[in-house]
Design a protein around this motif. Structure first.
Motif, short mmCIF file in Angstrom:
data_model
loop_
_atom_site.label_atom_id
_atom_site.label_comp_id
_atom_site.label_asym_id
_atom_site.label_seq_id
_atom_site.Cartn_x
_atom_site.Cartn_y
_atom_site.Cartn_z
N UNK A 130 0.70 -1.03 -0.17
CA UNK A 130 -0.27 -0.04 0.32
C UNK A 130 0.51 1.32 -0.22
N UNK A 131 0.83 2.19 -0.65
CA UNK A 131 1.17 3.75 -1.46
C UNK A 131 0.82 4.44 0.45
N UNK A 132 2.01 4.51 0.99
CA UNK A 132 2.18 4.72 2.61
C UNK A 132 1.61 6.57 1.99
N UNK A 133 1.10 7.07 3.62
CA UNK A 133 0.40 8.39 3.84
C UNK A 133 1.88 9.59 2.90
N UNK A 134 0.88 10.29 2.20
CA UNK A 134 2.02 11.45 2.16
C UNK A 134 3.82 11.14 0.93
N UNK A 135 3.45 9.51 0.27
CA UNK A 135 3.97 9.19 -0.77
C UNK A 135 3.41 9.09 -1.84
N UNK A 162 14.38 1.03 1.92
CA UNK A 162 14.40 2.24 2.25
C UNK A 162 12.56 2.14 2.55
N UNK A 163 12.30 2.72 1.29
CA UNK A 163 11.31 2.30 0.96
C UNK A 163 10.11 1.72 1.09
N UNK A 179 13.63 18.38 -1.41
CA UNK A 179 13.64 18.02 0.03
C UNK A 179 11.68 17.73 -0.10
N UNK A 180 10.81 17.58 -0.10
CA UNK A 180 9.53 16.88 0.13
C UNK A 180 9.48 14.79 0.40
N UNK A 181 10.38 14.79 -0.40
CA UNK A 181 10.96 13.42 -1.35
C UNK A 181 12.04 13.04 -0.12
N UNK A 182 12.78 13.71 -0.18
CA UNK A 182 13.90 12.94 0.74
C UNK A 182 13.52 13.44 2.26
N UNK A 183 12.28 14.60 2.98
CA UNK A 183 11.60 13.75 3.64
C UNK A 183 10.64 12.75 4.03
N UNK A 184 9.50 12.61 2.84
CA UNK A 184 9.29 10.81 2.87
C UNK A 184 9.67 10.10 2.61
N UNK A 185 10.96 9.63 2.89
CA UNK A 185 11.74 8.48 2.28
C UNK A 185 12.92 8.64 4.05
N UNK A 186 12.81 9.52 4.66
CA UNK A 186 13.04 9.16 5.96
C UNK A 186 11.87 9.12 6.72
N UNK A 187 11.14 9.19 6.53
CA UNK A 187 10.32 9.16 7.36
C UNK A 187 9.81 7.72 6.97
#
Length: 465
Positions: free
Chosen positions: A205-210, A274-275, A451-459
């Motif tokens: 499932x695609x995570x919320x925000x991704x 990681x994703x 920056x937004x994508x990096x935040x998604x990956x780190x989260x």
């Protein structure tokens, strides 16, 4: 005059062939398939690679649109994603991470293979001249000079189904060479090049925000004398990610969930692992093989019967890692449609031979691209790289390195991989100059994330990688 065409195989190649036959005025188009076809976009038995990632490239989609107008809009309405090769892909090539560009480039559609097949089949079956029958084709009728129909096996035994034209679109499992021998035609050359690729896929499932995270791929490296290993995160319909891993002989991905994750993390960049470490799995890991490149050189046969056409995987199959099969099937069906229009009917003299030779050209181009890379893997069976292969490889590597920071080099690669131009595009003057000049920008040290994508990956990352 009443005319009947019989198409063997209700997969993508078969249904596209049925569409062009119906549009050409054939009175009755009968599509035979031995499997019970699903009544929706679901996996079917006769397509072992159906659970894995498939890319519908620009060239293939353009050909499909000519045959089934509006098919792209139907796919998008059903949840397919339109991905720009220039800006919508995170790709780590064997030469490092490729940049993303704000300028336009070719696009591709991503969705499950089941959705592609279902959408095309539903559209084609709206034509009143086309019907699908569940039956197994077991041979051809007629003679070495002209095929007259198909021998069909059913609950009541075998029967002959007459036809003015027979199209074999039965896929990787075709028995066309055996059928031709039954008509007295022998000596067809077949070549197999097998890297031993194993595919393993799982749906998340695609995570919320991704939801807008780019398609992400870590490509296999054929240049290091080790098995090729790759992974891709691809958005598909239903707010899902289809995650596919591929490994050639000696580097096969495992079928268990823990091993699957570990495999993605052990790649040259762990971004796929990681994703998915923070995403919810919706299925088990599905593994399949049957990935060899197989070419039946039917177009080189000294004699060919009237009334018989071969398209799609029945003419040539390719390692699915390169995303060529659906496009090549569409190109072949388009050749059939154009030759039918020119000839004026399915029983025109010489039609079958002309279609066969025309359909073989995109098969040969795809074959050269797929086999040219597969022969570089150390455990590949059926071929080793020759002098020409090594020369092309050296040039391709140089072009890929340049593409990391050269829009001209990147455009040449996109045009070829999207199948909207032939491989000769790589040798146009501007492309050659870009390859020789190299990248004007320094190599990237990591994926080109916003920056937004990096935040998604780190989260999402639960690995600490």
């Amino acid at each position: 005059m009443s005319r009947r065409a019989v198409v063997v195989g209700a997969g993508l190649a078969g249904m596209l062939a049925a569409a062009v036959l119906a549009d050409a005025g054939v009175t009755e188009v009968v599509v035979l398939d031995r499997d019970e076809l699903p009544d929706g976009p679901r996996q079917r038995r006769g397509l072992p690679q159906g659970r894995h990632a498939h890319l519908l490239m620009t060239g293939g989609l353009t050909a499909m649109e000519e045959i089934v107008p509006g098919v792209g809009k139907r796919l998008l309405a059903a949840g397919a994603h339109e991905i720009s090769l220039s800006s919508g892909v995170l790709a780590r090539s064997p030469e490092g991470w490729l940049r993303r560009w704000r300028r336009e480039g070719p696009v591709m559609l991503t969705c499950t293979r089941a959705l592609v097949d279902w959408t095309v089949r539903a559209a084609v079956l709206e034509h009143p001249r086309v019907e699908v029958r569940r039956a197994a084709a077991v041979g051809l009728t007629g003679s070495a000079g002209r095929v007259r129909g198909v021998r069909v096996s059913g609950p009541d035994g075998e029967a002959d189904l007459d036809a003015d034209l027979v199209v074999d679109a039965s896929g990787r499992g075709t028995r066309i060479v055996t059928w031709l021998e039954g008509l007295g035609l022998s000596g067809v050359r077949t070549r197999t090049v097998d890297s031993g690729l194993v595919n393993a896929s799982r749906v998340y499932r695609v995570p919320a925000g991704a939801e807008r995270f780019p398609l992400t791929i870590v490509q296999a490296d054929p240049y290091v004398s080790r098995p090729g290993r790759s992974a891709m995160v691809m958005p598909v319909e239903g707010d899902r990610w289809l995650v596919s891993c591929g490994g050639t002989r000696g580097g096969e991905p495992p079928a268990d969930a823990e091993g699957f994750l570990r495999y993605t993390l052990d790649l040259p960049d762990p971004i796929v692992g990681r994703l998915i470490s923070g995403a919810e799995p919706l299925t088990d890991v599905h593994v399949s093989r049957s990935t060899s490149n197989v070419r039946h050189y039917l177009d080189k046969a000294p004699h060919w019967p009237e009334g018989l056409v071969v398209l799609g995987d029945a003419l040539g199959t390719f390692n699915p890692a390169y995303g060529q099969g659906m496009s090549v099937a569409a190109f072949g069906a388009r050749v059939l449609g154009r030759e039918l229009e020119r000839a004026g009917g399915p029983d025109a003299p010489g039609l079958a031979r002309r279609v066969l030779r025309g359909a073989a050209r995109p098969v040969d181009a795809a074959w050269a691209m797929a086999v040219g890379q597969d022969v570089l893997y150390p455990a590949t069976r059926g071929g080793r790289p020759g002098i020409a292969d090594r020369a092309v490889t050296a040039y391709t590597r140089r072009m890929t390195r340049a593409a990391a920071g050269s829009f001209a080099a990147a455009s040449a690669i996109w045009d070829v991989t999207s199948m909207r131009t032939p491989p000769t595009r790589m040798f146009h003057p501007a492309a050659v100059l870009a390859a020789l000049t190299g990248s004007p920008l320094p190599a990237l040290s990591g994926p080109p994330l916003t920056p937004a994508e990096r935040e998604v990956l780190d989260g999402l990352d639960r690995t600490g990688a």
